[in-house]
Design a protein around this motif. Structure first.
Motif, PDB file in Angstrom:
ATOM      1  N   LYS A  17       0.832  -1.217   0.000  1.00 37.19           N
ATOM      2  CA  LYS A  17       0.000   0.000   0.000  1.00 37.19           C
ATOM      3  C   LYS A  17       0.861   1.260   0.000  1.00 37.19           C
ATOM      4  CE  LYS A  17      -3.831   2.299   2.334  1.00 37.19           C
ATOM      5  NZ  LYS A  17      -4.779   2.296   3.475  1.00 37.19           N
ATOM      6  N   ILE A  18       1.918   1.242   0.807  1.00 37.29           N
ATOM      7  CA  ILE A  18       2.791   2.427   0.901  1.00 37.29           C
ATOM      8  C   ILE A  18       3.581   2.638  -0.386  1.00 37.29           C
ATOM      9  CG2 ILE A  18       4.815   3.391   2.082  1.00 37.29           C
ATOM     10  CD1 ILE A  18       3.677   2.055   4.659  1.00 37.29           C
ATOM     11  N   LEU A  19       4.109   1.552  -0.949  1.00 35.96           N
ATOM     12  CA  LEU A  19       4.905   1.679  -2.172  1.00 35.96           C
ATOM     13  C   LEU A  19       4.070   2.155  -3.360  1.00 35.96           C
ATOM     14  CD1 LEU A  19       7.367  -1.371  -2.090  1.00 35.96           C
ATOM     15  CD2 LEU A  19       7.820   1.007  -1.537  1.00 35.96           C
ATOM     16  N   LEU A  20       2.782   1.858  -3.348  1.00 38.19           N
ATOM     17  CA  LEU A  20       1.900   2.338  -4.421  1.00 38.19           C
ATOM     18  C   LEU A  20       1.798   3.863  -4.440  1.00 38.19           C
ATOM     19  CD1 LEU A  20      -1.014  -0.287  -4.342  1.00 38.19           C
ATOM     20  CD2 LEU A  20       0.595   0.114  -6.224  1.00 38.19           C
ATOM     21  N   THR A  21       2.045   4.481  -3.285  1.00 36.90           N
ATOM     22  CA  THR A  21       2.021   5.956  -3.204  1.00 36.90           C
ATOM     23  C   THR A  21       3.415   6.547  -3.419  1.00 36.90           C
ATOM     24  OG1 THR A  21       2.420   6.017  -0.807  1.00 36.90           O
ATOM     25  CG2 THR A  21       0.122   5.849  -1.521  1.00 36.90           C
ATOM     26  N   GLU A  22       4.392   5.689  -3.721  1.00 32.33           N
ATOM     27  CA  GLU A  22       5.786   6.100  -3.946  1.00 32.33           C
ATOM     28  C   GLU A  22       6.409   6.739  -2.710  1.00 32.33           C
ATOM     29  OE1 GLU A  22       6.298   8.364  -7.550  1.00 32.33           O
ATOM     30  OE2 GLU A  22       4.776   7.211  -8.593  1.00 32.33           O
ATOM     31  N   SER A  23       5.939   6.312  -1.539  1.00 29.68           N
ATOM     32  CA  SER A  23       6.480   6.807  -0.263  1.00 29.68           C
ATOM     33  C   SER A  23       7.395   5.747   0.344  1.00 29.68           C
ATOM     34  CB  SER A  23       5.332   7.127   0.707  1.00 29.68           C
ATOM     35  OG  SER A  23       4.524   8.147   0.178  1.00 29.68           O
ATOM     36  N   PRO A  24       8.299   6.134   1.241  1.00 27.18           N
ATOM     37  CA  PRO A  24       9.192   5.157   1.857  1.00 27.18           C
ATOM     38  C   PRO A  24       8.459   4.283   2.875  1.00 27.18           C
ATOM     39  CG  PRO A  24       9.557   7.314   2.822  1.00 27.18           C
ATOM     40  CD  PRO A  24       8.579   7.508   1.700  1.00 27.18           C
ATOM     41  N   SER A  50       5.684  13.270  -3.692  1.00 30.59           N
ATOM     42  CA  SER A  50       5.186  12.399  -4.765  1.00 30.59           C
ATOM     43  C   SER A  50       3.647  12.378  -4.843  1.00 30.59           C
ATOM     44  CB  SER A  50       5.711  10.973  -4.575  1.00 30.59           C
ATOM     45  OG  SER A  50       5.302  10.457  -3.324  1.00 30.59           O
ATOM     46  N   ILE A  51       2.994  12.982  -3.861  1.00 32.31           N
ATOM     47  CA  ILE A  51       1.523  13.003  -3.872  1.00 32.31           C
ATOM     48  C   ILE A  51       1.030  13.996  -4.917  1.00 32.31           C
ATOM     49  CG2 ILE A  51      -0.551  13.521  -2.499  1.00 32.31           C
ATOM     50  CD1 ILE A  51       0.986  12.593  -0.023  1.00 32.31           C
ATOM     51  N   LYS A  52       0.117  13.554  -5.769  1.00 36.56           N
ATOM     52  CA  LYS A  52      -0.377  14.404  -6.853  1.00 36.56           C
ATOM     53  C   LYS A  52      -1.367  15.435  -6.333  1.00 36.56           C
ATOM     54  CE  LYS A  52       0.348  11.059 -10.541  1.00 36.56           C
ATOM     55  NZ  LYS A  52      -0.281  10.172 -11.551  1.00 36.56           N
ATOM     56  N   LEU A  53      -1.194  16.662  -6.811  1.00 39.42           N
ATOM     57  CA  LEU A  53      -2.085  17.758  -6.427  1.00 39.42           C
ATOM     58  C   LEU A  53      -3.076  18.025  -7.559  1.00 39.42           C
ATOM     59  CD1 LEU A  53       0.637  20.171  -4.988  1.00 39.42           C
ATOM     60  CD2 LEU A  53      -0.809  18.586  -3.700  1.00 39.42           C
ATOM     61  N   HIS A  54      -4.084  18.830  -7.275  1.00 45.72           N
ATOM     62  CA  HIS A  54      -5.062  19.176  -8.309  1.00 45.72           C
ATOM     63  C   HIS A  54      -4.435  20.150  -9.301  1.00 45.72           C
ATOM     64  CE1 HIS A  54      -8.734  20.747 -10.169  1.00 45.72           C
ATOM     65  NE2 HIS A  54      -9.276  19.594  -9.801  1.00 45.72           N
ATOM     66  N   GLU A  55      -4.830  20.050 -10.560  1.00 45.12           N
ATOM     67  CA  GLU A  55      -4.237  20.896 -11.612  1.00 45.12           C
ATOM     68  C   GLU A  55      -4.485  22.392 -11.378  1.00 45.12           C
ATOM     69  OE1 GLU A  55      -5.986  19.983 -15.380  1.00 45.12           O
ATOM     70  OE2 GLU A  55      -8.044  20.164 -14.646  1.00 45.12           O
ATOM     71  N   ASN A  56      -5.549  22.741 -10.671  1.00 44.46           N
ATOM     72  CA  ASN A  56      -5.862  24.155 -10.430  1.00 44.46           C
ATOM     73  C   ASN A  56      -5.238  24.696  -9.148  1.00 44.46           C
ATOM     74  OD1 ASN A  56      -7.314  24.437 -12.792  1.00 44.46           O
ATOM     75  ND2 ASN A  56      -9.230  23.763 -11.850  1.00 44.46           N
ATOM     76  N   CYS A  57      -4.454  23.856  -8.479  1.00 44.62           N
ATOM     77  CA  CYS A  57      -3.656  24.308  -7.332  1.00 44.62           C
ATOM     78  C   CYS A  57      -2.329  24.810  -7.896  1.00 44.62           C
ATOM     79  CB  CYS A  57      -3.446  23.144  -6.372  1.00 44.62           C
ATOM     80  SG  CYS A  57      -2.128  23.400  -5.199  1.00 44.62           S
ATOM     81  N   ILE A  58      -2.056  26.110  -7.757  1.00 42.12           N
ATOM     82  CA  ILE A  58      -0.900  26.716  -8.420  1.00 42.12           C
ATOM     83  C   ILE A  58       0.260  27.015  -7.464  1.00 42.12           C
ATOM     84  CG2 ILE A  58      -0.140  28.605  -9.933  1.00 42.12           C
ATOM     85  CD1 ILE A  58      -2.301  26.871 -11.209  1.00 42.12           C
ATOM     86  N   GLY A  59      -0.033  27.466  -6.275  1.00 34.53           N
ATOM     87  CA  GLY A  59       1.018  27.892  -5.350  1.00 34.53           C
ATOM     88  C   GLY A  59       1.758  26.747  -4.697  1.00 34.53           C
ATOM     89  N   PHE A  60       3.015  27.010  -4.303  1.00 30.29           N
ATOM     90  CA  PHE A  60       3.838  26.070  -3.539  1.00 30.29           C
ATOM     91  C   PHE A  60       4.081  24.747  -4.271  1.00 30.29           C
ATOM     92  CE2 PHE A  60       1.353  28.059   0.172  1.00 30.29           C
ATOM     93  CZ  PHE A  60       2.241  29.108   0.288  1.00 30.29           C
ATOM     94  N   ARG A  61       4.267  24.799  -5.578  1.00 29.52           N
ATOM     95  CA  ARG A  61       4.563  23.561  -6.280  1.00 29.52           C
ATOM     96  C   ARG A  61       5.548  23.799  -7.410  1.00 29.52           C
ATOM     97  NH1 ARG A  61      -0.917  21.422  -9.146  1.00 29.52           N
ATOM     98  NH2 ARG A  61       0.528  19.758  -9.665  1.00 29.52           N
TER      99      ARG A  61
END
Length: 358
Positions: free
Chosen positions: A31-38, A104-115
């Motif tokens: 489950k954790i590796l599917l999110t590309e987290s350690p 590695s967590i995907k954000l929404h396309e309309n979230c612009i700041g801090f990325r």
């Protein structure tokens, strides 16, 4: 860190004898590796990954407030913004959490700041050539995001309750996200993702554009009714955020329309006309009288006026890269700064010589 599923499975089979334990751990790892987290099994494992003594790390988790320095910076409206800056060690921990777990967590396309690869031009450009713009602000954005919501972020990745609590505690202060921690911006974007999804869906339904830059929400299109604003406010409240009603603005074509410091009044991005006039006036007087006399005539007491002025010229160039006149302004100011520096050095040398004579 091991990120290969088969390698982890082999490690678990070698380390544990009970089949039930192995199966449970394999599900956890997958489950954790599917999110590309350690993969982190428990608190001791986390302390080893961070390279911090387990007892000392527990102290940070239990009493995070003693690892922060509080100070305030003035806002444009005369108020002050409270900053909670973590000490060097905790800052390093938060940066590790951001880089290894959150980024590695995907954000929404309309979230612009801090990325990464997004900036204020991306935010403003989505609202060009529109008849009406709605600007809204989320009140106390970081401090309104409570620790329980941060725990949920780590739980959704797949970490255990205890580990999620520890990770959230390392990223929170006074039971909320601190403004000043390197992990706070990205965590706020993750937590606001559902808000972005709902507002984007609502705006799409009415042919409107939507973006969020940190706590600044912008909606634009051909028509925005008061009823729509009420519904947008309801969605925001449903998602546990609060609208700063004093900053809600509905702007039409005859209004000055500025989004994150950029004017969207014409068919291309520019800096505000008022700011252009101020710059051109300053450049005129600097040319006429010189930089030093201009500062004296205008009674400018800002100790970093030159740096601020030059910085804004570079910002103008960033917004309007095709505008050739900006380069001449930058060149002029650099020459004046050099002259001023030479005069300052000369005066200091004379002062030293004078002191030596007494």
């Amino acid at each position: 860190m091991i990120q290969d599923l088969e390698t982890w499975y082999a490690f678990i089979d070698q380390s544990f004898k009970k089949e039930e334990t192995c199966n449970t751990l394999k599900k956890y790892v997958k489950k954790i590796l599917l999110t590309e987290s350690p993969v982190i099994f428990e608190f001791t494992h986390l302390s080893l990954l961070l390279g911090i003594n387990k007892n000392y790390l527990a102290k940070i988790v239990n009493k995070p407030d003693i690892f922060y320095h509080e100070f305030s910076i003035p806002k444009k409206n005369g108020e002050h913004r409270i900053i909670h800056s973590p000490n060097t060690l905790l800052q390093g921990v938060q940066r590790w959490i951001y880089l290894n777990i959150l980024s590695s967590i995907k954000l929404h396309e309309n979230c612009i700041g801090f990325r990464k690869d997004y900036n204020i031009k991306h935010n403003a450009s989505k609202h060009l050539n529109t008849d009406v713009i709605l600007k809204m602000d989320l009140k106390d954005f970081f401090s309104s995001i409570k620790k329980r919501r941060v725990i949920s972020v780590f739980r959704n990745i797949g970490y255990t309750r205890k580990l999620s609590y520890a990770l959230a505690s390392l990223c929170c202060n006074n039971n909320s996200l601190p403004q000043g921690a390197p992990s706070s911006p990205f965590l706020s974007n993750i937590i606001a993702k559902r808000l972005d999804i709902r507002l984007s869906a609502f705006c799409k339904k009415f042919n409107l554009n939507y973006t969020r830059y940190a706590d600044d929400l912008t909606v634009s299109g051909d028509f925005i009714s008061r009823r729509m604003i009420v519904y947008i406010t309801k969605i925001i409240n449903d998602e546990d955020f609060i609208v700063n009603e004093n900053k809600t603005r509905l702007l039409y074509k005859n209004n000055q329309r500025i989004i994150t410091g950029i004017s969207v009044c014409s068919d291309k991005l520019t800096i505000p006309k008022k700011k252009k006039r101020e710059i051109k006036q300053s450049i005129y007087f600097i040319k006429k009288y010189g930089l030093f006399e201009h500062v004296q005539r205008k009674n400018i007491s800002d100790p970093i006026f030159l740096e601020r002025f030059l910085g804004y010229l570079y910002f103008w160039k960033f917004v309007e890269p095709e505008n050739k006149i900006i380069e001449t302004y930058i060149s002029l100011l650099k020459k004046e700064i050099k002259k001023t520096s030479e005069v300052y050095v000369d005066l200091k040398e004379k002062e030293i010589q004078f002191v030596g004579l007494i």
